[in-house]
Design a protein around this motif. Structure first.
Motif, PDB file in Angstrom:
ATOM      1  N   GLU A 103      -1.474  -0.501 -29.935  1.00  0.00           N
ATOM      2  CA  GLU A 103      -1.104  -1.301 -28.813  1.00  0.00           C
ATOM      3  C   GLU A 103      -2.526  -1.979 -28.160  1.00  0.00           C
ATOM      4  OE1 GLU A 103       1.122   1.178 -26.191  1.00  0.00           O
ATOM      5  OE2 GLU A 103       2.973   1.029 -27.730  1.00  0.00           O
ATOM      6  N   VAL A 104      -2.953  -2.832 -29.024  1.00  0.00           N
ATOM      7  CA  VAL A 104      -4.479  -3.252 -28.701  1.00  0.00           C
ATOM      8  C   VAL A 104      -4.350  -4.829 -28.548  1.00  0.00           C
ATOM      9  CG1 VAL A 104      -5.801  -1.490 -29.601  1.00  0.00           C
ATOM     10  CG2 VAL A 104      -5.061  -3.358 -31.132  1.00  0.00           C
ATOM     11  N   THR A 105      -5.058  -5.494 -27.610  1.00  0.00           N
ATOM     12  CA  THR A 105      -5.095  -6.741 -27.729  1.00  0.00           C
ATOM     13  C   THR A 105      -6.114  -7.631 -28.304  1.00  0.00           C
ATOM     14  OG1 THR A 105      -5.998  -6.650 -25.533  1.00  0.00           O
ATOM     15  CG2 THR A 105      -3.990  -6.764 -25.482  1.00  0.00           C
ATOM     16  N   ALA A 106      -7.463  -7.004 -28.309  1.00  0.00           N
ATOM     17  CA  ALA A 106      -8.697  -7.756 -29.048  1.00  0.00           C
ATOM     18  C   ALA A 106      -8.266  -8.177 -30.479  1.00  0.00           C
ATOM     19  CB  ALA A 106      -9.918  -6.658 -29.055  1.00  0.00           C
ATOM     20  N   PRO A 107      -8.615  -9.271 -30.725  1.00  0.00           N
ATOM     21  CA  PRO A 107      -8.270  -9.888 -32.090  1.00  0.00           C
ATOM     22  C   PRO A 107      -8.849  -8.824 -33.150  1.00  0.00           C
ATOM     23  CG  PRO A 107      -8.991 -11.731 -30.780  1.00  0.00           C
ATOM     24  CD  PRO A 107      -9.161 -10.113 -30.000  1.00  0.00           C
ATOM     25  N   ARG A 108     -10.247  -8.331 -32.954  1.00  0.00           N
ATOM     26  CA  ARG A 108     -10.824  -7.453 -34.240  1.00  0.00           C
ATOM     27  C   ARG A 108      -9.777  -6.422 -34.240  1.00  0.00           C
ATOM     28  NH1 ARG A 108     -16.020  -7.676 -36.142  1.00  0.00           N
ATOM     29  NH2 ARG A 108     -15.855  -5.492 -36.218  1.00  0.00           N
ATOM     30  N   GLU A 109      -9.279  -5.770 -33.120  1.00  0.00           N
ATOM     31  CA  GLU A 109      -8.731  -4.329 -33.102  1.00  0.00           C
ATOM     32  C   GLU A 109      -7.279  -4.889 -33.718  1.00  0.00           C
ATOM     33  OE1 GLU A 109      -8.987  -2.785 -29.310  1.00  0.00           O
ATOM     34  OE2 GLU A 109     -11.102  -2.198 -29.724  1.00  0.00           O
ATOM     35  N   ARG A 110      -6.543  -5.863 -33.287  1.00  0.00           N
ATOM     36  CA  ARG A 110      -5.130  -6.522 -33.888  1.00  0.00           C
ATOM     37  C   ARG A 110      -5.402  -6.364 -35.316  1.00  0.00           C
ATOM     38  NH1 ARG A 110      -4.744 -10.290 -29.962  1.00  0.00           N
ATOM     39  NH2 ARG A 110      -4.634 -11.700 -31.225  1.00  0.00           N
ATOM     40  N   ALA A 111      -6.502  -7.053 -35.817  1.00  0.00           N
ATOM     41  CA  ALA A 111      -6.727  -7.217 -37.352  1.00  0.00           C
ATOM     42  C   ALA A 111      -6.637  -5.635 -37.921  1.00  0.00           C
ATOM     43  CB  ALA A 111      -7.685  -8.070 -37.528  1.00  0.00           C
ATOM     44  N   LEU A 112      -7.516  -4.863 -37.336  1.00  0.00           N
ATOM     45  CA  LEU A 112      -7.836  -3.587 -38.014  1.00  0.00           C
ATOM     46  C   LEU A 112      -6.513  -2.769 -38.054  1.00  0.00           C
ATOM     47  CD1 LEU A 112     -11.011  -2.828 -36.162  1.00  0.00           C
ATOM     48  CD2 LEU A 112     -10.420  -2.997 -38.958  1.00  0.00           C
ATOM     49  N   VAL A 113      -5.482  -2.784 -36.956  1.00  0.00           N
ATOM     50  CA  VAL A 113      -4.353  -2.283 -37.068  1.00  0.00           C
ATOM     51  C   VAL A 113      -3.400  -2.691 -38.277  1.00  0.00           C
ATOM     52  CG1 VAL A 113      -1.971  -2.166 -35.756  1.00  0.00           C
ATOM     53  CG2 VAL A 113      -4.277  -1.688 -34.389  1.00  0.00           C
ATOM     54  N   GLY A 114      -3.316  -4.130 -38.293  1.00  0.00           N
ATOM     55  CA  GLY A 114      -2.694  -4.684 -39.508  1.00  0.00           C
ATOM     56  C   GLY A 114      -3.100  -4.096 -40.808  1.00  0.00           C
ATOM     57  N   ILE A 115      -4.426  -3.974 -40.766  1.00  0.00           N
ATOM     58  CA  ILE A 115      -4.998  -3.577 -42.249  1.00  0.00           C
ATOM     59  C   ILE A 115      -4.404  -1.963 -42.210  1.00  0.00           C
ATOM     60  CG2 ILE A 115      -7.030  -2.825 -43.299  1.00  0.00           C
ATOM     61  CD1 ILE A 115      -8.395  -5.202 -42.243  1.00  0.00           C
ATOM     62  N   VAL A 116      -4.470  -1.242 -41.355  1.00  0.00           N
ATOM     63  CA  VAL A 116      -4.147   0.232 -41.382  1.00  0.00           C
ATOM     64  C   VAL A 116      -2.759   0.300 -41.869  1.00  0.00           C
ATOM     65  CG1 VAL A 116      -3.784   2.411 -40.218  1.00  0.00           C
ATOM     66  CG2 VAL A 116      -5.929   0.921 -39.754  1.00  0.00           C
ATOM     67  N   ARG A 117      -1.864  -0.410 -40.984  1.00  0.00           N
ATOM     68  CA  ARG A 117      -0.241  -0.379 -41.559  1.00  0.00           C
ATOM     69  C   ARG A 117      -0.176  -0.896 -42.678  1.00  0.00           C
ATOM     70  NH1 ARG A 117       1.806  -3.066 -35.421  1.00  0.00           N
ATOM     71  NH2 ARG A 117       1.579  -0.946 -34.351  1.00  0.00           N
ATOM     72  N   ARG A 118      -0.817  -1.923 -43.558  1.00  0.00           N
ATOM     73  CA  ARG A 118      -0.559  -2.460 -44.819  1.00  0.00           C
ATOM     74  C   ARG A 118      -1.033  -1.550 -45.866  1.00  0.00           C
ATOM     75  NH1 ARG A 118       3.092  -5.203 -46.847  1.00  0.00           N
ATOM     76  NH2 ARG A 118       2.597  -6.705 -45.203  1.00  0.00           N
ATOM     77  N   VAL A 119      -2.103  -0.632 -45.479  1.00  0.00           N
ATOM     78  CA  VAL A 119      -2.763   0.352 -46.488  1.00  0.00           C
ATOM     79  C   VAL A 119      -1.756   1.540 -46.668  1.00  0.00           C
ATOM     80  CG1 VAL A 119      -4.519   2.119 -46.784  1.00  0.00           C
ATOM     81  CG2 VAL A 119      -5.090  -0.384 -46.431  1.00  0.00           C
ATOM     82  N   LEU A 120      -1.354   1.891 -45.246  1.00  0.00           N
ATOM     83  CA  LEU A 120      -0.168   3.216 -45.265  1.00  0.00           C
ATOM     84  C   LEU A 120       1.004   2.857 -45.640  1.00  0.00           C
ATOM     85  CD1 LEU A 120      -1.345   4.801 -41.947  1.00  0.00           C
ATOM     86  CD2 LEU A 120      -2.271   5.263 -44.124  1.00  0.00           C
ATOM     87  N   LEU A 121       1.384   1.456 -45.369  1.00  0.00           N
ATOM     88  CA  LEU A 121       2.831   1.203 -45.891  1.00  0.00           C
ATOM     89  C   LEU A 121       3.107   1.058 -47.354  1.00  0.00           C
ATOM     90  CD1 LEU A 121       5.627  -0.090 -45.122  1.00  0.00           C
ATOM     91  CD2 LEU A 121       4.655  -2.347 -45.437  1.00  0.00           C
ATOM     92  N   ASN A 122       2.061   0.514 -48.119  1.00  0.00           N
ATOM     93  CA  ASN A 122       2.177   0.377 -49.608  1.00  0.00           C
ATOM     94  C   ASN A 122       0.987   0.215 -50.271  1.00  0.00           C
ATOM     95  OD1 ASN A 122       1.069  -2.022 -48.970  1.00  0.00           O
ATOM     96  ND2 ASN A 122       3.217  -3.177 -49.493  1.00  0.00           N
ATOM     97  N   GLY A 123      -0.054   1.186 -49.749  1.00  0.00           N
ATOM     98  CA  GLY A 123      -1.491   1.254 -50.615  1.00  0.00           C
ATOM     99  C   GLY A 123      -2.140  -0.216 -50.567  1.00  0.00           C
ATOM    100  N   GLY A 124      -1.829  -1.154 -49.540  1.00  0.00           N
ATOM    101  CA  GLY A 124      -2.459  -2.344 -49.629  1.00  0.00           C
ATOM    102  C   GLY A 124      -1.945  -3.536 -50.540  1.00  0.00           C
ATOM    103  N   ALA A 125      -0.864  -3.398 -50.948  1.00  0.00           N
ATOM    104  CA  ALA A 125      -0.312  -4.577 -51.733  1.00  0.00           C
ATOM    105  C   ALA A 125       0.176  -5.531 -50.937  1.00  0.00           C
ATOM    106  CB  ALA A 125       1.247  -3.906 -52.598  1.00  0.00           C
ATOM    107  N   LEU A 126       0.099  -6.652 -51.152  1.00  0.00           N
ATOM    108  CA  LEU A 126       0.377  -7.714 -50.330  1.00  0.00           C
ATOM    109  C   LEU A 126      -0.287  -8.027 -49.041  1.00  0.00           C
ATOM    110  CD1 LEU A 126       4.329  -7.437 -50.769  1.00  0.00           C
ATOM    111  CD2 LEU A 126       2.855  -8.907 -52.138  1.00  0.00           C
TER     112      LEU A 126
END
Length: 179
Positions: A103-126
């Motif tokens: 739950e972050v608002t800074a654009p860099r931090e939001r982008a990092l959250v997106g990367i973390v979620r994608r990597v954990l969801l499916n190893g980074g595919a898509l």
């Protein structure tokens, strides 16, 4: 329930004692999870080198905490949530709960959250959208690669802690998942 006991220094091999000594030198103590990794001194040495490299990388310390906390929350690792809550709090990070939940608002931090979620969801595919968002938020390719690596490393720590049932030797964080 502990399924793999942390290495007891009194019963450790010389190679294990040497690896655990390197951990103590790096952190001032030997956390139980590192003692669990201590069954493989080669892995301990590799992890120490990798963490040192990531710590010296381009990501800000707060961003590193965000990755560690959010990955551990998504993976349900009470051990790592407790450890990283204690470390982040000692470094005066006052919004640990928000970082845990992404739950972050800074654009860099939001982008990092997106990367973390994608990597954990499916190893980074898509991950194209997340990488584009990270670049738009000002992250360099170096920082993106470091974020992906940090999420992967944290997942490794989470997996070993959860699978082994490593006992939590940190102050327990609030609302940690129970195995």
């Amino acid at each position: 329930m502990t399924r793999i006991e942390p290495v007891n220094p009194d019963r450790a091999s010389a190679e294990q004692r040497e690896a655990l000594s390197a951990v103590k030198k790096a952190f001032g103590k030997v956390p139980a999870l590192y003692a669990t990794f201590g069954h493989s001194p080669a892995v301990v040495q590799a992890l120490l080198r990798l963490q040192e490299a990531l710590g010296a990388g381009a990501l800000k310390r707060r961003e590193q905490h965000l990755i560690d906390l959010h990955a551990s929350q998504l993976n349900g690792c009470g051990y790592c949530l407790s450890a990283h809550t204690a470390v982040a709090s000692s470094e005066h990070i006052d919004d640990v709960e928000a970082l845990r939940h992404g739950e972050v608002t800074a654009p860099r931090e939001r982008a990092l959250v997106g990367i973390v979620r994608r990597v954990l969801l499916n190893g980074g595919a898509l991950a194209g959208a997340e990488i584009a968002a990270a670049r738009e938020a000002g992250l360099s390719d170096r920082e993106i690669v470091e974020a992906i690596a940090a999420a992967g490393v944290r997942s490794l720590f989470n997996a070993v802690a959860i699978a082994s049932g490593t006992p939590i030797d940190w102050p327990k964080a609030a609302r940690i998942p129970e195995p």
